[in-house]
Design an enzyme around this catalytic site. Structure first.
Site, PDB file in Angstrom:
ATOM      1  N   MET A  98       0.730  -1.252  -0.141  1.00  0.00           N
ATOM      2  CA  MET A  98       0.155  -0.220  -0.088  1.00  0.00           C
ATOM      3  C   MET A  98       0.901   1.312   0.090  1.00  0.00           C
ATOM      4  O   MET A  98       0.840   2.369   0.868  1.00  0.00           O
ATOM      5  CB  MET A  98      -0.803  -0.191   1.269  1.00  0.00           C
ATOM      6  N   HIS A 117      -5.029  -5.278  -9.062  1.00  0.00           N
ATOM      7  CA  HIS A 117      -5.837  -4.266  -8.817  1.00  0.00           C
ATOM      8  C   HIS A 117      -7.210  -4.830  -8.861  1.00  0.00           C
ATOM      9  O   HIS A 117      -7.682  -5.575  -9.589  1.00  0.00           O
ATOM     10  CB  HIS A 117      -5.842  -3.079  -9.629  1.00  0.00           C
ATOM     11  N   ASP A 153      -2.304   2.562 -11.704  1.00  0.00           N
ATOM     12  CA  ASP A 153      -3.178   1.459 -12.186  1.00  0.00           C
ATOM     13  C   ASP A 153      -3.529   1.693 -13.676  1.00  0.00           C
ATOM     14  O   ASP A 153      -4.426   1.275 -14.127  1.00  0.00           O
ATOM     15  CB  ASP A 153      -4.645   1.531 -11.309  1.00  0.00           C
TER      16      ASP A 153
END
Length: 197
Positions: A98, A117, A153
Site C-alpha cells: 500500500m 488491482h 493502475d
C-alpha cells in the site's frame, strides 16, 4: 527473463494472502524445476505485517523497511530498491503493497514490476473500487494483474477475472469474492512471465 535463476521478490503491507497464493503455486506447480524460479524474498513497509511471519515460516528471506522512518518517499524507495536488488529479481510482485511508488522506482524495475488491482481495469482505478462499482450499478466487478507504469493502475493487462455483482452485495462481500479470484489469476500471471509469455 533469461538466466538459470529467476528470483521473485514480493512486496506486502499486510496479511499477504496473494503472496501466500504465489508461494503455494510456486511449490505445487514446481516453478523451481520448470523455470529455475523461486520466491527469494518477501519485503514489507510494515514491521508487523502478518505475511512476514508466514513467509519466514516457509523458509523465505524477509525484510521490513518502516516507511515512517524515512524522511521522504524518494529516500524510502531508494532504500527499498537496494533491498530488492540484493535478491537480483526477475519479477517484483506488488501484493497488497500500500504505497504509491516514485517514478524512479518504477523505471528501475521496468518490465519486471507487476501489480494486482481489485477492479476490471481501466475501470475504477484507485481506492474503494468495490463500493464504487456497486454505486454505479455495475453487473460485474473483478481483478486485474498489470504491469506497473508511472501512471497509477495503468500498464499492460496480463490477466483479468470477472466476478458478478449479486443483488444485496456490500463492498465487503464483493471484496471477498474478488479476492478469491485474485488468488487464482495472480499466480497464473507470474507463471506466464516466468515461462516467457
Amino acid at each position: 527473463m533469461s538466466g538459470v535463476n529467476k528470483n521473485i521478490v514480493i512486496l506486502i503491507s499486510g496479511s499477504g494472502s496473494n503472496m501466500a497464493a504465489i508461494v503455494e503455486a510456486a511449490r505445487v506447480r514446481h516453478w523451481q524445476a520448470r523455470f529455475g524460479a523461486r520466491v527469494a524474498a518477501v519485503i514489507s513497509n510494515k514491521v508487523a505485517a502478518q505475511g512476514l511471519a508466514w513467509a519466514s515460516e516457509q523458509g523465505i528471506a524477509t525484510a521490513a523497511l518502516d516507511h515512517t522512518q524515512f524522511e521522504s518517499r524518494e529516500v524510502f524507495d531508494a532504500a527499498l530498491m537496494h533491498e530488492i536488488d540484493r535478491h537480483e529479481p526477475s519479477v517484483v510482485v506488488l501484493a497488497g503493497f500500500m504505497r504509491i511508488l516514485t517514478p524512479g522506482f518504477v523505471q528501475h524495475f521496468e518490465d519486471r514490476l507487476i501489480n494486482i488491482h481489485p477492479s476490471l481495469l481501466p475501470a475504477f482505478t484507485g481506492l474503494k473500487t468495490h463500493q464504487r462499482a456497486i454505486d454505479m450499478g455495475c453487473r460485474f466487478a473483478g481483478a486485474t494483474v498489470h504491469r506497473v507504469t508511472s501512471e497509477l493502475d495503468h500498464g499492460e493487462i496480463l490477466e483479468q477475472a470477472v466476478v458478478p455483482i449479486i443483488r444485496g452485495d456490500t463492498a465487503q462481500t464483493l471484496a471477498a469474492r474478488v479476492l478469491a479470484q485474485e488468488h487464482v489469476i495472480y499466480p497464473r500471471a507470474v507463471e506466464k512471465l516466468l515461462a516467457g509469455g
